[in-house]
Design an enzyme around this catalytic site. Structure first.
Site, PDB file in Angstrom:
ATOM      1  N   ARG A 232       0.976  -1.135   0.053  1.00 24.06           N
ATOM      2  CA  ARG A 232       0.018   0.056   0.070  1.00 24.06           C
ATOM      3  C   ARG A 232       0.863   1.236  -0.034  1.00 24.06           C
ATOM      4  O   ARG A 232       1.928   1.220   0.779  1.00 24.06           O
ATOM      5  CB  ARG A 232      -0.857  -0.034   1.170  1.00 24.06           C
ATOM      6  CG  ARG A 232      -2.025  -1.071   1.108  1.00 24.06           C
ATOM      7  CD  ARG A 232      -3.164  -0.707  -0.033  1.00 24.06           C
ATOM      8  NE  ARG A 232      -4.098  -1.672  -0.016  1.00 24.06           N
ATOM      9  CZ  ARG A 232      -4.393  -2.861  -0.725  1.00 24.06           C
ATOM     10  NH1 ARG A 232      -3.357  -3.283  -1.405  1.00 24.06           N
ATOM     11  NH2 ARG A 232      -5.166  -3.481  -0.732  1.00 24.06           N
ATOM     12  N   GLU A 261      -5.514   5.994  -6.705  1.00 21.69           N
ATOM     13  CA  GLU A 261      -5.615   4.945  -7.892  1.00 21.69           C
ATOM     14  C   GLU A 261      -7.172   5.311  -8.354  1.00 21.69           C
ATOM     15  O   GLU A 261      -8.255   5.114  -7.656  1.00 21.69           O
ATOM     16  CB  GLU A 261      -5.452   3.501  -7.210  1.00 21.69           C
ATOM     17  CG  GLU A 261      -4.204   3.376  -6.859  1.00 21.69           C
ATOM     18  CD  GLU A 261      -3.884   1.949  -6.279  1.00 21.69           C
ATOM     19  OE1 GLU A 261      -4.832   1.064  -6.580  1.00 21.69           O
ATOM     20  OE2 GLU A 261      -2.925   1.629  -5.998  1.00 21.69           O
ATOM     21  N   HIS A 280      -1.131  -1.456 -10.247  1.00 23.78           N
ATOM     22  CA  HIS A 280      -1.834  -2.422  -9.250  1.00 23.78           C
ATOM     23  C   HIS A 280      -2.211  -3.857  -9.685  1.00 23.78           C
ATOM     24  O   HIS A 280      -3.314  -4.123  -9.753  1.00 23.78           O
ATOM     25  CB  HIS A 280      -3.087  -1.692  -8.469  1.00 23.78           C
ATOM     26  CG  HIS A 280      -3.045  -2.290  -7.316  1.00 23.78           C
ATOM     27  ND1 HIS A 280      -3.679  -1.329  -5.937  1.00 23.78           N
ATOM     28  CD2 HIS A 280      -3.003  -3.316  -6.563  1.00 23.78           C
ATOM     29  CE1 HIS A 280      -3.879  -2.215  -5.017  1.00 23.78           C
ATOM     30  NE2 HIS A 280      -3.314  -3.237  -5.134  1.00 23.78           N
TER      31      HIS A 280
END
Length: 326
Positions: A232, A261, A280
């Site tokens: 993260r 994001e 991601h």
């Protein structure tokens, strides 16, 4: 019949089986029909959807939330529990995320993007200007020794790296055994930052880990060290990170996670030549998505069975009450 909202990309086979058994509404990205949410017994989601108190107010029938992934930082688990909603995760991505971490590590260490760009531009002479580093014999520091951290340690050990571990609960027997198998050593955070040639982050985002690596911590890294983050973004403070990468205090970095994001295309982080980024995609392998789908199916089947049993139990109690009433 269970009413299920799938607000996520899900393995086709799993989605097909769900649709055959239950009343399924599927939104691959954004939720477009909130009436389906208001009737839903089950929600399946990924990281892009934030489920907070206001969101839960719109889903009064919800009894189960399944995260198609491992982290639950986008779900208010405490509020869900208070409402009697069970929250499950599908921890299937350890191998895929660790392999992506290795990909980023190699790409940064060998300056892959710069070399690809050079050869595409006809600049063959870049080979004489670009000298990378090999992994064998170097020190890998792993922050977080859960499933993914353990898989990363195995990879590092197999490549001949010296592996140092930082974990908030290093005394767990299973972790000690896993560390011993790959000759990894538990150490303090300070020791790892001062000793590692590469630091790879594999910790969840919690109040205890957010902003864990700030200016003081990043300053302890060796000038040739690199940072890999597939966990993260908010574990590392953005400002000091950008400063360290721009000044060369940190040699490079690889990121699969971002402070926002989807990451804006004009984010300065994307323009740094010593940074390699992916969108991601740590869990985006066929094998991982198939296993996540299997775990989603199993979680919903168990929930449905228990729901039926509880309903039958209530009916039996009601029948007994009527039968025994004077």
């Amino acid at each position: 019949m269970l009413k299920i909202v799938v607000a996520a990309q899900l393995d086709d086979q799993a989605l097909g089986e769900l649709s055959r058994k239950y009343d399924v509404t599927h939104f691959e990205h954004q939720i477009e029909d909130w009436s389906a949410v208001s009737r839903a017994d089950v929600l399946v989601l990924r990281g892009h959807l934030k489920v907070d108190r206001d969101w839960l107010d719109r889903a009064p029938c919800l009894g189960l939330i399944i995260k198609a992934g491992a982290g639950v930082d986008n779900i208010d688990v405490e509020e869900a529990s208070r409402r009697g909603i069970r929250v499950l995760t599908t921890p299937a991505s350890a191998t895929a995320v660790a392999e992506l971490s290795l990909l980023l590590l190699l790409a940064v260490r060998r300056r892959l993007l710069a070399l690809v760009q050079a050869i595409r531009n006809g600049n063959w002479a870049e080979k004489y200007n670009s000298v990378g580093h090999q992994l064998r014999g170097s020190t890998l520091g792993i922050l977080g020794f859960g499933r993914i951290g353990q898989e990363m340690a195995r990879i590092g050990h197999a490549l001949g790296m010296n592996v140092l571990l930082y974990d908030r609960s290093p005394g767990v027997d299973a972790k000690r055994q896993a560390a011993a198998e790959c000759k990894a050593i538990f150490a303090s955070l300070e020791t790892i930052l001062q000793s590692a040639d590469a630091v790879s982050i594999h910790m969840p985002s919690t109040p205890a880990t957010r902003d864990m690596l700030g200016a003081a911590e990043l300053a302890k890294l060796r000038p040739h060290a690199i940072l890999i983050n597939t966990a993260r973004a908010d574990i590392v403070v953005r400002g000091p990170l950008m400063q360290a990468l721009r000044t060369g205090a940190l040699a490079g970095a690889g990121f699969d996670v971002f402070y926002q994001e989807p990451v804006p295309p004009n984010d300065p982080l994307l323009g740094l030549e010593n940074v390699v980024c992916t969108p991601h995609v740590g869990a985006q392998t066929v094998e991982t998505q198939r296993e996540i789908g299997r775990q989603v199916l199993a979680g919903i089947a168990h929930f449905d069975t228990r729901r039926v049993q509880e309903a039958q139990g209530t009916e039996n109690v009601a029948r007994c009450a009527v039968k025994n009433h004077p």
